[in-house]
Design a protein around this motif. Structure first.
Motif, mmCIF file in Angstrom:
data_model
loop_
_atom_site.group_PDB
_atom_site.id
_atom_site.type_symbol
_atom_site.label_atom_id
_atom_site.label_comp_id
_atom_site.label_asym_id
_atom_site.label_seq_id
_atom_site.Cartn_x
_atom_site.Cartn_y
_atom_site.Cartn_z
ATOM 1 N N PHE A 246 0.741 -1.150 -0.023
ATOM 2 C CA PHE A 246 -0.070 -0.021 -0.007
ATOM 3 C C PHE A 246 0.825 1.216 -0.102
ATOM 4 C CE2 PHE A 246 -3.444 -2.939 1.214
ATOM 5 C CZ PHE A 246 -4.474 -2.365 0.468
ATOM 6 N N ASP A 247 2.214 1.033 0.425
ATOM 7 C CA ASP A 247 2.929 2.272 0.502
ATOM 8 C C ASP A 247 3.739 2.601 -0.865
ATOM 9 O OD1 ASP A 247 2.253 2.771 3.106
ATOM 10 O OD2 ASP A 247 3.895 2.288 4.354
ATOM 11 N N ASN A 248 3.954 1.381 -1.472
ATOM 12 C CA ASN A 248 4.950 1.521 -2.316
ATOM 13 C C ASN A 248 4.526 0.604 -3.565
ATOM 14 O OD1 ASN A 248 7.135 2.359 -4.128
ATOM 15 N ND2 ASN A 248 8.475 0.589 -3.167
ATOM 16 N N PRO A 249 3.522 0.450 -4.290
ATOM 17 C CA PRO A 249 3.090 -0.423 -5.262
ATOM 18 C C PRO A 249 3.611 -0.233 -6.510
ATOM 19 C CG PRO A 249 1.369 1.302 -5.235
ATOM 20 C CD PRO A 249 2.335 1.411 -3.857
ATOM 21 N N LEU A 250 4.144 -1.090 -7.135
ATOM 22 C CA LEU A 250 5.063 -0.967 -8.304
ATOM 23 C C LEU A 250 4.424 -1.365 -9.660
ATOM 24 C CD1 LEU A 250 8.397 -2.714 -6.975
ATOM 25 C CD2 LEU A 250 7.832 -0.270 -7.132
ATOM 26 N N HIS A 251 3.423 -2.408 -9.538
ATOM 27 C CA HIS A 251 3.001 -2.814 -10.938
ATOM 28 C C HIS A 251 1.854 -1.928 -11.364
ATOM 29 C CE1 HIS A 251 1.185 -5.346 -14.008
ATOM 30 N NE2 HIS A 251 2.410 -6.272 -14.212
ATOM 31 N N PRO A 252 1.662 -1.416 -12.732
ATOM 32 C CA PRO A 252 0.577 -0.659 -12.996
ATOM 33 C C PRO A 252 -0.589 -0.885 -12.832
ATOM 34 C CG PRO A 252 2.510 -0.910 -14.866
ATOM 35 C CD PRO A 252 2.801 -1.783 -13.599
ATOM 36 N N TYR A 253 -0.866 -2.264 -12.842
ATOM 37 C CA TYR A 253 -2.148 -2.996 -12.437
ATOM 38 C C TYR A 253 -2.629 -2.725 -11.282
ATOM 39 C CZ TYR A 253 -5.923 -6.272 -12.041
ATOM 40 O OH TYR A 253 -7.129 -6.893 -11.760
ATOM 41 N N SER A 254 -1.670 -2.926 -10.386
ATOM 42 C CA SER A 254 -1.939 -2.514 -8.822
ATOM 43 C C SER A 254 -2.065 -1.143 -8.551
ATOM 44 C CB SER A 254 -0.527 -2.875 -7.877
ATOM 45 O OG SER A 254 -0.308 -4.095 -8.056
ATOM 46 N N HIS A 255 -1.590 -0.284 -9.200
ATOM 47 C CA HIS A 255 -1.687 1.388 -9.182
ATOM 48 C C HIS A 255 -3.177 1.651 -9.438
ATOM 49 C CE1 HIS A 255 1.979 3.275 -8.252
ATOM 50 N NE2 HIS A 255 2.557 2.349 -9.119
ATOM 51 N N ALA A 256 -3.869 0.786 -10.426
ATOM 52 C CA ALA A 256 -5.024 0.984 -10.954
ATOM 53 C C ALA A 256 -6.230 0.542 -10.220
ATOM 54 C CB ALA A 256 -5.240 0.493 -12.493
ATOM 55 N N LEU A 257 -5.820 -0.539 -9.591
ATOM 56 C CA LEU A 257 -6.739 -1.289 -8.520
ATOM 57 C C LEU A 257 -6.838 -0.181 -7.314
ATOM 58 C CD1 LEU A 257 -5.535 -5.081 -8.295
ATOM 59 C CD2 LEU A 257 -7.562 -3.914 -9.394
ATOM 60 N N LEU A 258 -5.543 0.239 -6.738
ATOM 61 C CA LEU A 258 -5.594 1.179 -5.625
ATOM 62 C C LEU A 258 -6.252 2.288 -5.841
ATOM 63 C CD1 LEU A 258 -1.824 0.361 -4.515
ATOM 64 C CD2 LEU A 258 -3.767 -0.123 -3.040
ATOM 65 N N SER A 259 -6.290 2.980 -6.992
ATOM 66 C CA SER A 259 -6.858 4.205 -7.441
ATOM 67 C C SER A 259 -8.473 4.070 -7.356
ATOM 68 C CB SER A 259 -6.598 4.836 -8.734
ATOM 69 O OG SER A 259 -7.048 3.723 -9.726
ATOM 70 N N ALA A 260 -9.055 2.682 -7.425
ATOM 71 C CA ALA A 260 -10.322 2.495 -7.244
ATOM 72 C C ALA A 260 -10.863 2.470 -5.804
ATOM 73 C CB ALA A 260 -10.569 1.291 -8.044
ATOM 74 N N ILE A 261 -10.085 2.453 -4.729
ATOM 75 C CA ILE A 261 -10.530 2.130 -3.451
ATOM 76 C C ILE A 261 -11.321 3.483 -3.145
ATOM 77 C CG2 ILE A 261 -9.918 1.855 -1.098
ATOM 78 C CD1 ILE A 261 -7.780 0.472 -1.918
ATOM 79 N N PRO A 266 -14.945 13.700 1.675
ATOM 80 C CA PRO A 266 -15.461 14.327 0.548
ATOM 81 C C PRO A 266 -14.447 15.223 -0.084
ATOM 82 C CG PRO A 266 -16.579 14.881 2.382
ATOM 83 C CD PRO A 266 -15.939 13.788 2.819
ATOM 84 N N LYS A 267 -13.559 15.844 0.848
ATOM 85 C CA LYS A 267 -12.633 16.922 0.588
ATOM 86 C C LYS A 267 -11.305 16.408 -0.028
ATOM 87 C CE LYS A 267 -14.366 19.966 4.485
ATOM 88 N NZ LYS A 267 -13.954 20.537 5.605
ATOM 89 N N ARG A 268 -11.249 14.978 0.058
ATOM 90 C CA ARG A 268 -9.938 14.433 -0.577
ATOM 91 C C ARG A 268 -10.364 13.857 -1.898
ATOM 92 N NH1 ARG A 268 -6.826 9.503 2.268
ATOM 93 N NH2 ARG A 268 -5.012 9.400 0.769
ATOM 94 N N GLN A 269 -9.472 14.062 -2.891
ATOM 95 C CA GLN A 269 -9.967 13.409 -3.952
ATOM 96 C C GLN A 269 -8.604 12.681 -4.539
ATOM 97 O OE1 GLN A 269 -10.946 16.417 -6.981
ATOM 98 N NE2 GLN A 269 -12.934 16.840 -6.173
ATOM 99 N N ARG A 270 -8.975 11.415 -4.737
ATOM 100 C CA ARG A 270 -7.989 10.616 -5.356
ATOM 101 C C ARG A 270 -8.110 10.399 -6.992
ATOM 102 N NH1 ARG A 270 -8.146 4.733 -2.760
ATOM 103 N NH2 ARG A 270 -6.509 5.754 -1.368
ATOM 104 N N GLN A 271 -7.017 10.549 -7.565
ATOM 105 C CA GLN A 271 -6.914 10.353 -8.943
ATOM 106 C C GLN A 271 -6.994 9.145 -9.790
ATOM 107 O OE1 GLN A 271 -3.199 11.893 -10.846
ATOM 108 N NE2 GLN A 271 -3.711 11.798 -12.848
ATOM 109 N N ARG A 272 -8.309 8.780 -10.221
ATOM 110 C CA ARG A 272 -8.525 7.555 -10.596
ATOM 111 C C ARG A 272 -7.813 7.117 -11.877
ATOM 112 N NH1 ARG A 272 -13.124 3.914 -10.664
ATOM 113 N NH2 ARG A 272 -12.236 2.108 -11.284
ATOM 114 N N ILE A 273 -7.289 5.948 -11.790
ATOM 115 C CA ILE A 273 -6.707 5.397 -13.250
ATOM 116 C C ILE A 273 -7.743 4.391 -13.969
ATOM 117 C CG2 ILE A 273 -4.792 3.979 -14.153
ATOM 118 C CD1 ILE A 273 -3.106 4.723 -11.420
ATOM 119 N N ILE A 274 -8.007 4.972 -14.863
ATOM 120 C CA ILE A 274 -8.944 4.149 -15.720
ATOM 121 C C ILE A 274 -8.267 3.364 -16.977
ATOM 122 C CG2 ILE A 274 -11.041 4.385 -17.304
ATOM 123 C CD1 ILE A 274 -11.643 5.347 -14.374
#
Length: 325
Positions: A246-261, A266-274
């Motif tokens: 969770f602190d240091n994901p490396l694979h691009p697929y892992s980044h996409a999964l983590l961005s979907a959590i 409501p004040k914090r926005q996460r950049q979603r990887i589609i």
């Protein structure tokens, strides 16, 4: 257990399902549900296995237990090859390795009472005498948060969370050492999920259990797992400790999964990887890295060569040419 021997070790495991067509049902190809996968789980550890639906997670769990006969590869339990052990002493293997299914209603016989469901295997294995059986079942149910009088009811008389507790009690009744938890909370209400997860954690601590926890929900896996393995199209593409992942994901697929959590702020926005495109068919996986058609970092090498799962330091494994050239 002998030093150097893992509690559970999987080596080059494969599970291919034949595709048959025509009048004579000839095999014209294979669905590569699990394709050359290797990992290990240590004693009293929980390995969380995550990935999209259809990536092979459930098939992996069932193949390890030999509920599906592997196409190739091996799985070792406490230093012994499971397939060989099953041929010589199937009762011992089946008692020590259990599974909790995703759908608690579909996995329970609607014509049997809870007493019969939990006690059936106990009687078969002779774990206690007839006089002790009712008390033993009541004790197991109590450990799982159910009342003794629940023994005489049928599955349809319970809520979804209670039915999953019955499934857990059925698995625990045989005093196993290893349990495959196949998405045990995905069919439950959100309000009940935390109760079942905490129950599984408490049981693990009390009974010294080892889990393979299968889920598509990274938030759930984060709560219960010690290490996390990410699966994509039949392959493990990343594996690391929970904190490292969770602190240091490396694979691009892992980044996409983590961005979907979802973020509960409501004040914090996460950049979603589609991710672009659809998941390729496991019957016809792309050449090279299986993630390359959907990866924005894909290089020419990714389309020609398949990356190996290698340790990039501290037990953090990744199969990506961005990190292991």
């Amino acid at each position: 257990m002998t030093q150097g021997i893992h509690f559970l070790e999987v080596k080059n495991l494969r599970q291919y399902f034949p595709i048959k067509r025509g009048v004579f049902r000839r095999t014209v190809g294979y669905v590569r549900a699990v394709d050359d996968v290797s990992f290990h789980i240590d004693d009293q550890e929980t390995l969380g296995l995550v990935g999209e639906s259809g990536c092979g997670k459930t098939t992996m769990g069932r193949t390890i237990l030999h509920l599906l006969e592997p196409t190739g590869g091996e799985a070792f339990f406490m230093g012994e090859e499971i397939g060989v052990k099953l041929r010589h002493d199937p009762r011992d293997v089946r008692q020590k390795m259990q599974i909790i299914f995703q759908d608690p209603y579909g996995s329970l016989n609607p014509r049997m009472t809870v007493n019969e469901i939990v006690g059936e295997a106990v009687r078969y294995y002779g774990l206690c005498s007839r006089k002790e059986l009712d008390d033993y079942i009541a004790e197991v149910l109590s450990r799982c948060g159910l009342l003794p009088e629940h023994r005489f009811r049928y599955p349809h008389e319970f809520s979804g969370g209670q039915r999953q507790r019955i499934s857990i009690a059925r698995a625990l009744a045989l005093k196993p050492k290893f349990i495959v938890c196949d998405e045990p909370v995905s069919a439950l209400d959100v309000s009940i999920r935390s109760q079942i997860l905490n129950l599984l954690k408490d049981l693990q601590e009390q009974l010294k259990l080892t889990y393979l926890f299968i889920s598509h929900d990274l938030a759930v896996v984060r709560h219960i797992s010690d290490r996390i393995a990410v699966m994509y199209l039949g392959k493990i593409v990343e594996m690391a400790s929970k904190v490292e992942f969770f602190d240091n994901p490396l694979h691009p697929y892992s980044h996409a999964l983590l961005s979907a959590i979802p973020v509960p702020d409501p004040k914090r926005q996460r950049q979603r990887i589609i991710l672009e495109g659809d998941v390729p068919s496991p019957a016809n996986p792309p050449s090279g890295c299986r993630f390359n058609p959907r990866c924005k970092h894909a290089m020419e090498k990714c389309r020609k060569e398949e990356p190996s799962l290698v340790d990039v330091g501290g037990g953090h494994f990744v199969a990506c040419f961005l990190h292991c050239r």
